[in-house]
Design an enzyme around this catalytic site. Structure first.
Site, PDB file in Angstrom:
ATOM      1  N   TYR A  58      31.869  73.690  48.577  1.00  0.00           N
ATOM      2  CA  TYR A  58      30.553  73.113  48.216  1.00  0.00           C
ATOM      3  C   TYR A  58      30.647  71.587  48.184  1.00  0.00           C
ATOM      4  O   TYR A  58      29.844  70.883  48.801  1.00  0.00           O
ATOM      5  CB  TYR A  58      30.081  73.644  46.860  1.00  0.00           C
ATOM      6  CG  TYR A  58      28.940  72.851  46.272  1.00  0.00           C
ATOM      7  CD1 TYR A  58      27.680  72.893  46.853  1.00  0.00           C
ATOM      8  CD2 TYR A  58      29.126  72.017  45.155  1.00  0.00           C
ATOM      9  CE1 TYR A  58      26.628  72.134  46.337  1.00  0.00           C
ATOM     10  CE2 TYR A  58      28.083  71.271  44.632  1.00  0.00           C
ATOM     11  CZ  TYR A  58      26.837  71.333  45.227  1.00  0.00           C
ATOM     12  OH  TYR A  58      25.809  70.576  44.717  1.00  0.00           O
TER      13      TYR A  58
ATOM     14  N   SER B 123      26.037  64.716  44.850  1.00  0.00           N
ATOM     15  CA  SER B 123      26.485  65.224  43.549  1.00  0.00           C
ATOM     16  C   SER B 123      27.677  64.422  43.053  1.00  0.00           C
ATOM     17  O   SER B 123      28.477  63.908  43.849  1.00  0.00           O
ATOM     18  CB  SER B 123      26.895  66.682  43.727  1.00  0.00           C
ATOM     19  OG  SER B 123      27.641  67.119  42.616  1.00  0.00           O
TER      20      SER B 123
ATOM     21  N   ARG C 129      30.620  65.996  29.891  1.00  0.00           N
ATOM     22  CA  ARG C 129      29.822  65.764  31.094  1.00  0.00           C
ATOM     23  C   ARG C 129      28.641  64.858  30.759  1.00  0.00           C
ATOM     24  O   ARG C 129      28.283  64.689  29.601  1.00  0.00           O
ATOM     25  CB  ARG C 129      29.270  67.083  31.664  1.00  0.00           C
ATOM     26  CG  ARG C 129      30.334  68.062  32.153  1.00  0.00           C
ATOM     27  CD  ARG C 129      31.041  67.574  33.410  1.00  0.00           C
ATOM     28  NE  ARG C 129      31.975  68.585  33.892  1.00  0.00           N
ATOM     29  CZ  ARG C 129      33.233  68.728  33.467  1.00  0.00           C
ATOM     30  NH1 ARG C 129      33.704  67.922  32.530  1.00  0.00           N
ATOM     31  NH2 ARG C 129      34.005  69.665  33.982  1.00  0.00           N
TER      32      ARG C 129
ATOM     33  N   LYS D 139      28.921  68.303  50.603  1.00  0.00           N
ATOM     34  CA  LYS D 139      28.234  67.081  50.136  1.00  0.00           C
ATOM     35  C   LYS D 139      28.903  65.838  50.728  1.00  0.00           C
ATOM     36  O   LYS D 139      28.235  64.900  51.173  1.00  0.00           O
ATOM     37  CB  LYS D 139      28.247  67.008  48.607  1.00  0.00           C
ATOM     38  CG  LYS D 139      27.426  68.071  47.920  1.00  0.00           C
ATOM     39  CD  LYS D 139      25.938  67.890  48.192  1.00  0.00           C
ATOM     40  CE  LYS D 139      25.098  69.012  47.631  1.00  0.00           C
ATOM     41  NZ  LYS D 139      23.730  69.060  48.156  1.00  0.00           N
TER      42      LYS D 139
END
Ligand code: NAD
Ligand code: UDP
Length: 336
Positions: free
Chosen positions: A147, A123, A229, A151
């Site tokens: 989280y 990610s 984004r 990753k």
């Protein structure tokens, strides 16, 4: 055949469809903790091809052993994982167990059976609050929450597995912000509970399940003051996996690749795009910033273009139109 962990989920189900269209045989391992088997049934209907779904958990070593022992698996696309930032802050150990320990089990089973070809769902969160945009793969990595740290740890693990045994071939695909749905409107994102992400929340407002979208912050240092984004259509993302699989051997190592469009879109631009697709305004109001957010993150997707021959093709209007088709045809997701 290709083993797709988490293949019943949002990105996994779209990728299964593209894999089948590209002529691959597909086997899915999913514990259905965040998915319905209905998505894969629809993938079968759309493609006219079979997807075998094994309901099981990544952390179940015996189940993995049976799986790898009984099939000829050429490569693994590894989507399975928990993905809610907020939940990971409240229940960190659940995230380390599911995501990190689960991946250890998977890599062990792959190694034991000589299946050393992996495409991993990483990610853009591994870039933390990037010092500049667009973001390139060589920029420093950091984790702002459990989280994100799972990753990062899994990426590190993959790099170390490759260093110990250079016959592995691993693509670490760093997704930016996946949105959209298959053009048929038959499969899409089906979040449980209150959505955390912008597009699923905005869609539930558009369909009347929620009254208003909160825009988190109107005072960011961006053109219109709202967060920017890199939204990427899930079908483009799915095709990126098919390309990564095709080029895995040529990549020759453990390689991180950004999968984004390279274009930054603000919250208000996305809301305007969705309002056009819906045909009426999506009610929204600017509220305070959300803790932990950053102003602007978008990809430099050059490396993926060079190494995979892949680039995102679908723009904001297709993302919004396809999201809306899925949401309006399935107002309550798969549980219609
Ligand atoms: P999703 O929740 O729809 O899919 C994940 C799937 O994995 C689900 O079907 C779930 O049931 C399954 N799963 C979870 N833990 C499992 C376990 N222990 N054993 C077997 N199956 C398990 O999520 P998604 O949006 O499709 O994301 C797929 C992957 O991409 C995840 O690893 C996620 O972290 C990553 N990712 C997602 C985004 C995003 O915005 N959606 C962004 C970057 C990275
Ligand atoms: N956002 C928002 N309202 C919401 C959800 C998100 O304004 O209900 C904003 C958020 O502040 C960010 C952008 O939308 O600027 C994308 O947020 P999302 O949670 O979808 O992705 P991420 O923050 O992980 O990039």
């Amino acid at each position: 055949m290709i083993l797709v962990t988490g293949g019943a989920g949002y990105i996994g189900s779209h990728t299964c469809l593209e894999l089948l269209e590209a002529g691959h045989e597909v086997l899915v391992l999913d514990n259905l903790s965040n998915a319905s088997p209905e998505g894969l049934r629809r993938v079968e209907r759309l493609t006219g091809k079979k997807v075998e779904l094994v309901e099981g958990d990544l952390r179940d070593g015996a189940a993995l052993e049976r799986l790898f022992g009984s099939r000829r698996i050429e490569a693994v696309l590894h989507f399975a994982g928990l993905k809610s930032v907020g939940e990971s802050v409240e229940q960190p150990l659940r995230y380390y167990d599911n995501n990190v320990a689960g991946t250890v089990k998977l890599l062990e089973a792959m190694g034991r059976h000589g299946v050393k070809r992996l495409v991993f769902s990483s990610s853009a969160t591994v870039y933390g609050d990037p010092s500049r945009v667009p973001v390139t793969e060589d920029m420093p990595l950091s984790a702002a929450n459990p989280y994100g740290r799972t990753k990062l740890i899994i990426e590190d693990m993959c790099r170390e597995v490759f260093r110990a045994d250079p016959s592995w071939r691993i693509a670490l695909l760093r997704y930016f912000n996946p949105v959209g749905a298959h053009a048929s409107g038959e499969i899409g994102e089906d979040p449980q509970g209150v959505p955390n992400n912008l597009m699923p929340f905005a869609l539930q407002v558009a369909v009347g399940r929620r009254p208003v979208l909160n825009v988190f912050g109107g005072d960011w240092p961006t053109a219109d003051g709202t967060g920017v984004r890199d939204y990427i259509h899930v079908v483009d993302l799915a095709k990126g996996h098919v390309a990564a699989l095709a080029k895995l051997d040529a990549l020759g190592g453990c390689v991180p690749l950004n999968l984004g469009t390279g274009r930054g879109v603000s919250v208000l631009e996305l809301v305007a795009g969705l309002s056009r697709a819906v045909g009426r305004p999506v009610p929204h109001q600017v509220v305070a910033r959300r803790a932990g957010d950053v102003a602007s993150v978008f990809a430099d997707p050059t490396r993926a273009a060079q190494l995979l021959g892949w680039r995102a093709e679908l723009g904001l209007d297709a993302m919004c139109a396809d999201s809306w088709r899925w949401q309006s045809q399935n107002p309550n997701g798969y549980a219609r």
